[in-house]
Design an enzyme around this catalytic site. Structure first.
Site, short mmCIF file in Angstrom:
data_model
loop_
_atom_site.label_atom_id
_atom_site.label_comp_id
_atom_site.label_asym_id
_atom_site.label_seq_id
_atom_site.Cartn_x
_atom_site.Cartn_y
_atom_site.Cartn_z
N GLY B 52 -81.07 172.05 76.20
CA GLY B 52 -80.20 171.33 76.66
C GLY B 52 -78.61 171.52 75.98
CB CYS B 53 -77.83 172.56 72.85
SG CYS B 53 -78.99 171.01 72.31
#
Lengths: 400, 138
Positions: B52-53
């Site tokens: 998610g980064c």
């Protein structure tokens, strides 16, 4: 050049004038494109190709005029050789599944290059999984150019198709596609050229290239998102089976069987992106009015200026330094993560892209996780390049 | 019962209020990142990667005497600073307190509007993971 025609460029971000250098991701649209979309919805909103009423007829006419504009932009022999698609991705998938799939068997080879966008890799990997064919890759060198020394072996009796990018989205390299096409054709291998990053920058002539297929992305060439063109030689398009079944692509349907419509309708199932197609036609007209020669000339002036300006930033290393390239600059700065640079210069109004740019194999080649990418269009200015450089220097100071 | 976590949050919010402009806030975040305890390379393995980064983020924890200690690391400087803020608030607390404390500071110091959505999503992904870990030790 023509900057005033682009309303999107006349705005501020974080209180600073926007310096839009993310054109390879998507370009800004000229007023003429916005007007064409608006005009369709305001005055001609109707479904196309099937109505008898006035609005349907005028909408159909606008849509087909757009197809004609695009045919002239890429010098296709006929507008009937152009299929409206959502973009290059759909174009490549369509060709993989309807033209190439029936031609390959286990052990055959599909040839692409190391400079491909994921959209010209993954559709072929899917095809290889379906058929047992193998994906082969034309290698690249440190400059970001294709190495053609072994082309003769790469194009062999097992090679059934070649699909190569015209201009690299990550590095800007302009590939010698005419030469590649001639080499493939000498062995009767058909060729698709992914033109997503070419049509915004250079004059494309599909007859001169003699490619079998050519894909055009609408939103990269100042047109709407979700619009694009697949050009195919007419003999191929007539022989290919349909891609999607549905309305519009038929001439007769019974429960027992269906007779397909003629090209290009055969490949345009369902109500299309009518406004998008009309907007894309307006983009093509806009570019022809400006003149592709002038656009290409301006691009090269900007390229030389930006190359020099960026080289003056200490610690900045350009990734991809091909001799023949469009004004696209991938770069890294020693010791600073690309995302950090992108975040800070955004606060100076500068829009660039950071990451792998959907070309992970290129960055695997360089041993990098990604890069910053400043991609220029003809409407960018030397002053904007200066703002980029100043913002990079300020960002550098923050991270030291 | 969440006083210590809440106090940490309030302190962070007060600190950010002192800055005049966003570049100063970023400079502060970057400097915090430099103070982050370095992570052992042996811990930087795929199973510790936080998805998610856009930049790489690794997150590990240990549970000791009823308290959850976290350590995180990133290859990007701004994310490292954000990790420092998250660790200041959540690391070394009991699972109950971690679960009960919402990361108000993201909104209150304006991180949600000033960080790109991908990066603030990454921040949210980190906090979700911390809370899920706390849930498993409750």
């Amino acid at each position: 050049m023509m900057r005033h025609e682009f309303p999107g460029l006349q705005q501020q971000v974080h209180g600073k004038p926007l310096v839009y250098l993310d054109n390879a991701a998507t370009a800004q649209r000229p007023q003429a494109v916005l007007d064409a979309i608006n005009n369709y919805y305001l005055k001609h909103n109707a479904n196309i190709h099937r109505g008898v009423h006035s609005l349907s007829e005028s909408a159909t006419e606008l849509y087909e005029q757009a197809r004609n504009s695009l045919a002239r932009l890429i010098n296709a022999p006929s507008e009937k050789d152009l299929i409206f698609v959502r973009g290059c991705t759909e174009g490549v998938n369509l060709v993989a599944q309807t033209f190439v799939r029936s031609r390959v068997k286990a052990g055959d080879e599909i040839l692409i290059s190391h400079l491909e966008h994921h959209s010209n890799i993954v559709p072929w990997q899917i095809l290889c999984e379906q058929t047992g064919a193998k994906l082969k890759v034309i290698p690249m060198n440190q400059q970001g150019e294709l190495v053609l020394d072994d082309l003769d072996q790469l194009l062999n009796e097992r090679t059934k198709f070649m699909s190569v990018v015209h201009v690299s989205n990550a590095l800007g390299t302009i590939n010698p596609v005419k030469k590649l096409i001639a080499a493939a054709h000498a062995k009767d291998i058909p060729v698709l050229i992914d033109g997503a990053q070419a049509t915004p920058h250079i004059k494309v002539d599909v007859q001169d290239l003699d490619c079998d297929f050519y894909t055009v992305s609408g939103h990269k060439m100042y047109g709407p998102t979700g619009s694009g063109i697949l050009y195919g030689k007419s003999e191929h398009l007539s022989a290919m089976p349909p891609y999607h079944g549905g309305g519009e692509m038929i001439s007769k349907v019974t429960f027992e069987s269906t007779v397909y419509n003629a090209v290009p309708a055969k490949f345009e199932a369902g109500t299309p992106n009518i406004a998008g197609g009309i907007g894309l036609g307006a983009a093509a007209e806009f570019m022809m009015t400006v003149g592709m020669d002038k656009i290409a000339e301006r691009d090269q002036v900007l390229k030389v200026y930006a190359e020099q300006a960026l080289s003056e930033v200490p610690g900045l290393r350009l990734v991809g330094t091909a001799t023949n390239k469009s004004p696209v600059f991938s770069f890294v700065i020693d010791g600073i993560h690309a995302h950090d640079i992108g975040t800070i210069i955004d606060h100076h109004g500068v829009a660039i892209r950071t990451g792998h740019h959907c070309t992970m194999p290129i960055f695997q080649f360089y041993g990098l996780a990604g890069s910053c990418r400043a991609s220029l269009a003809f409407y960018n200015t030397e002053q904007e390049v200066d703002v980029l450089v100043e913002s990079l220097l300020k960002a550098k100071a923050m991270f030291q | 019962m969440n006083n210590s976590l809440q106090n940490q949050q309030e302190e962070i919010i007060d600190t950010f209020d002192m800055f005049d402009d966003w570049l100063e806030k970023y400079q502060y975040i970057i400097d915090l990142g430099k103070q982050l305890e370095p992570m052992d390379d042996a811990l930087k393995v795929d199973e510790n990667i936080l998805h998610g980064c856009q930049s790489q983020v690794w997150l590990v924890h240990d549970f000791n005497n009823g308290h959850l200690n976290f350590q995180a690391s990133s290859d990007a400087a701004i994310v490292s600073g954000l990790i420092h803020l998250v660790m200041t608030i959540y690391s070394g607390q009991t699972p109950e307190k971690i679960i009960a404390t919402e990361p108000e500071f993201i909104e209150r110091i304006g991180l949600s509007s000033h960080l790109s959505s991908t990066r603030s999503n990454g921040l949210n992904a980190m906090i979700e993971k911390i809370k899920a870990t706390a849930q498993s030790y409750k």
